[in-house]
Design a protein around this motif. Sequence first.
Motif, PDB file in Angstrom:
ATOM      1  N   VAL A 133       0.835  -1.201   0.000  1.00 49.12           N
ATOM      2  CA  VAL A 133       0.000   0.000   0.000  1.00 49.12           C
ATOM      3  C   VAL A 133       0.871   1.253   0.000  1.00 49.12           C
ATOM      4  O   VAL A 133       2.065   1.211   0.313  1.00 49.12           O
ATOM      5  N   ILE A 134       0.236   2.355  -0.366  1.00 48.83           N
ATOM      6  CA  ILE A 134       0.893   3.664  -0.339  1.00 48.83           C
ATOM      7  C   ILE A 134       0.326   4.407   0.861  1.00 48.83           C
ATOM      8  O   ILE A 134      -0.894   4.492   1.026  1.00 48.83           O
ATOM      9  N   VAL A 135       1.203   4.908   1.723  1.00 42.19           N
ATOM     10  CA  VAL A 135       0.738   5.590   2.927  1.00 42.19           C
ATOM     11  C   VAL A 135       1.270   7.016   2.974  1.00 42.19           C
ATOM     12  O   VAL A 135       2.272   7.355   2.333  1.00 42.19           O
ATOM     13  N   ALA A 136       0.576   7.832   3.745  1.00 37.20           N
ATOM     14  CA  ALA A 136       1.005   9.206   4.017  1.00 37.20           C
ATOM     15  C   ALA A 136       0.890   9.432   5.518  1.00 37.20           C
ATOM     16  O   ALA A 136       0.250   8.648   6.228  1.00 37.20           O
ATOM     17  N   GLY A 137       1.495  10.495   6.007  1.00 38.71           N
ATOM     18  CA  GLY A 137       1.378  10.830   7.424  1.00 38.71           C
ATOM     19  C   GLY A 137      -0.070  11.024   7.805  1.00 38.71           C
ATOM     20  O   GLY A 137      -0.899  11.431   6.980  1.00 38.71           O
ATOM     21  N   ILE A 138      -0.401  10.741   9.050  1.00 44.95           N
ATOM     22  CA  ILE A 138      -1.788  10.767   9.490  1.00 44.95           C
ATOM     23  C   ILE A 138      -2.430  12.129   9.284  1.00 44.95           C
ATOM     24  O   ILE A 138      -3.645  12.243   9.075  1.00 44.95           O
ATOM     25  N   ASP A 139      -1.625  13.192   9.295  1.00 41.48           N
ATOM     26  CA  ASP A 139      -2.159  14.550   9.127  1.00 41.48           C
ATOM     27  C   ASP A 139      -1.984  15.084   7.717  1.00 41.48           C
ATOM     28  O   ASP A 139      -2.239  16.280   7.462  1.00 41.48           O
ATOM     29  N   SER A 140      -1.563  14.224   6.806  1.00 39.24           N
ATOM     30  CA  SER A 140      -1.332  14.656   5.426  1.00 39.24           C
ATOM     31  C   SER A 140      -2.621  15.084   4.745  1.00 39.24           C
ATOM     32  O   SER A 140      -3.707  14.568   5.046  1.00 39.24           O
ATOM     33  N   ASP A 141      -2.500  16.016   3.812  1.00 41.65           N
ATOM     34  CA  ASP A 141      -3.660  16.452   3.022  1.00 41.65           C
ATOM     35  C   ASP A 141      -4.005  15.457   1.927  1.00 41.65           C
ATOM     36  O   ASP A 141      -5.066  15.565   1.295  1.00 41.65           O
ATOM     37  N   ILE A 142      -3.103  14.523   1.663  1.00 40.49           N
ATOM     38  CA  ILE A 142      -3.344  13.515   0.629  1.00 40.49           C
ATOM     39  C   ILE A 142      -4.275  12.444   1.188  1.00 40.49           C
ATOM     40  O   ILE A 142      -3.991  11.830   2.213  1.00 40.49           O
ATOM     41  N   ASP A 143      -5.376  12.219   0.501  1.00 43.55           N
ATOM     42  CA  ASP A 143      -6.356  11.233   0.961  1.00 43.55           C
ATOM     43  C   ASP A 143      -6.473  10.031   0.034  1.00 43.55           C
ATOM     44  O   ASP A 143      -6.838   8.938   0.469  1.00 43.55           O
ATOM     45  N   GLU A 144      -6.183  10.251  -1.239  1.00 40.18           N
ATOM     46  CA  GLU A 144      -6.317   9.153  -2.200  1.00 40.18           C
ATOM     47  C   GLU A 144      -5.368   9.402  -3.364  1.00 40.18           C
ATOM     48  O   GLU A 144      -5.263  10.530  -3.852  1.00 40.18           O
TER      49      GLU A 144
END
Length: 296
Positions: A133-144
């Motif tokens: 999977v591709i993940v971002a920081g929990i507070d990132s603006d990237i959602d999808e």
Amino acid sequence: MKKRSRMLFAGVCAFALAGSLAMFGCSSGTQTEEPQSEEPAAAESSEQVELQIFAANSLEKALDEVQALYTEQTGVTFADTQYEASGTLNEMLGGGAAADIEITASKGTMDTAVEEGYVDEGTRFDMFTNDLVIVAGIDSDIDEITLEEAASGDYKIAVGDDNVPAGNYAKQALSTVGAWVDDEGTVGSESDGKGGTFEGTPLEGMVTEGKSVGDVCSYANTGDVDLAFVYSSDVYRFGNVKIVGTVPADACKAIVYPAAVCADTENADAAQAFLDWAVSDEDALKIWQEWGFELA
């Protein structure tokens, strides 16, 4: 005549009494010897096995719980389990480190273990599957995000280095969208995800490689990178990251965790018994599932 009869009768009674006492003495002697003959067997059964496991980093929290449950049920204990990148586990075994069980995060690393004689090939089996999977920081603006978007060069990304199977899978997937180049020119599942380069691709200068999936997750968590490629189980394990995309299954080799009993172990039967139990016990299966692992 009567006096002689009485004397004969008294002699017979005395003889009978002596015989009875002799028989009683033999019987009581036999009873006292029986418990002594059982002592060595009892001592032998009280001896417990301690197993040494070498396992992929991503298994750490789940395997710790499973081992604790097994010790509770059987009394078998575990030495300090070594959690490392799968390639590093093989390097340790090749360097003479002793283990009873090896569990890697890719078929390729287990193939190497078999070829080098580190494990007993006859005991090898696929234990778990996982998703990349591709993940971002929990507070990132990237959602999808899609794989193509992640590889566009608009984002800083993190992947595991050549010793980290999750990194190998990530590079295989990135090669399918022109963001990583295999030295041998192979693409996707045809590649081993090692030894290539990001140079000349949209991701040139945009990639940080970690020595473990923990490092890779932390780069996304701290904001050092925008995106990271890890296993779905790593999201449960490390937290503070969120899944923003899933890599298509056909973009890389199937993600499996092979397990095998080590070739030089002196605890082969106990090691095999643990592996059999770990993929069949209902409570153990619940633990694996809670940490995001699926039986192969």
